[in-house]
Design a protein around this motif. Sequence first.
Motif, PDB file in Angstrom:
ATOM      1  N   HIS A  83       0.810  -1.210   0.000  1.00  0.00           N
ATOM      2  CA  HIS A  83       0.000   0.000   0.000  1.00  0.00           C
ATOM      3  C   HIS A  83       0.847   1.265   0.000  1.00  0.00           C
ATOM      4  O   HIS A  83       0.402   2.303  -0.494  1.00  0.00           O
ATOM      5  N   ASN A  97      -9.114   1.392  -2.708  1.00  0.00           N
ATOM      6  CA  ASN A  97      -9.744   1.268  -1.390  1.00  0.00           C
ATOM      7  C   ASN A  97     -10.775   2.338  -1.062  1.00  0.00           C
ATOM      8  O   ASN A  97     -11.613   2.118  -0.182  1.00  0.00           O
ATOM      9  N   ARG A 154     -12.024  -8.853  -0.812  1.00  0.00           N
ATOM     10  CA  ARG A 154     -11.715  -8.217   0.473  1.00  0.00           C
ATOM     11  C   ARG A 154     -12.032  -9.159   1.629  1.00  0.00           C
ATOM     12  O   ARG A 154     -11.284  -9.229   2.607  1.00  0.00           O
ATOM     13  N   ILE A 189      -4.175  -0.306   4.967  1.00  0.00           N
ATOM     14  CA  ILE A 189      -4.882   0.352   3.870  1.00  0.00           C
ATOM     15  C   ILE A 189      -4.715   1.865   3.950  1.00  0.00           C
ATOM     16  O   ILE A 189      -4.496   2.543   2.940  1.00  0.00           O
TER      17      ILE A 189
END
Length: 203
Positions: A105, A116, A134, A171
């Motif tokens: 990320h 995201n 996910r 994330i």
Amino acid sequence: MTMGPSADPASPARPMAARARLLRAAVEAFAAKGFNGTTTRDIANGAQMSSAAVYVHFRSKEELLFEISDAGHRAILAAIDDADDPSAAPGDRLRAIVHAFTEHHAREHVGGRVVNYELNALAPDHLDTVMAMRREITRRVRAIVDAGIGNGDFAVADSLATTNAMLSMGIDVARWYREDGALSPAQMGDFYAELAMRMVGSS
């Protein structure tokens, strides 16, 4: 120079190259302006193509977003697979996976912001496909947390809440990470892996 579908249509490489350019331009535009704030003209301009060329390769702006989201989540699953050693102890597995997840990320932070944070713009069937991936990411990480709880390595009251917290941390790196920051993507992976180990009461 015009980069449209009429240029050398016999070459199979040209349509693929055009799609790749449009996808790259869409990632940049969606990350900068958001899906709703981006026009097909923005994408075409970023790819140095005509607006009509977008619809030669993609049926809609949403289809571009889905291809980006689908590829991004598949890349995350691949990164987890590459990092994980199912024969290792839960602590080693968790450390490796959180490192890989966070490093990905950070390294792919521009695309990560799109993958995201633009989920609500996906069509229902496309959203279902992405959400299934996910859930699979969550399942894989939670299984390791549960294994650590089961053998006494981890002290965790709620494995799902802990897993979600770890993944949310990784994330969110995509939202704020920049290349000129103090830590490299690999160093971010190290840092977040250590945080994850503290979250499960291990070191």
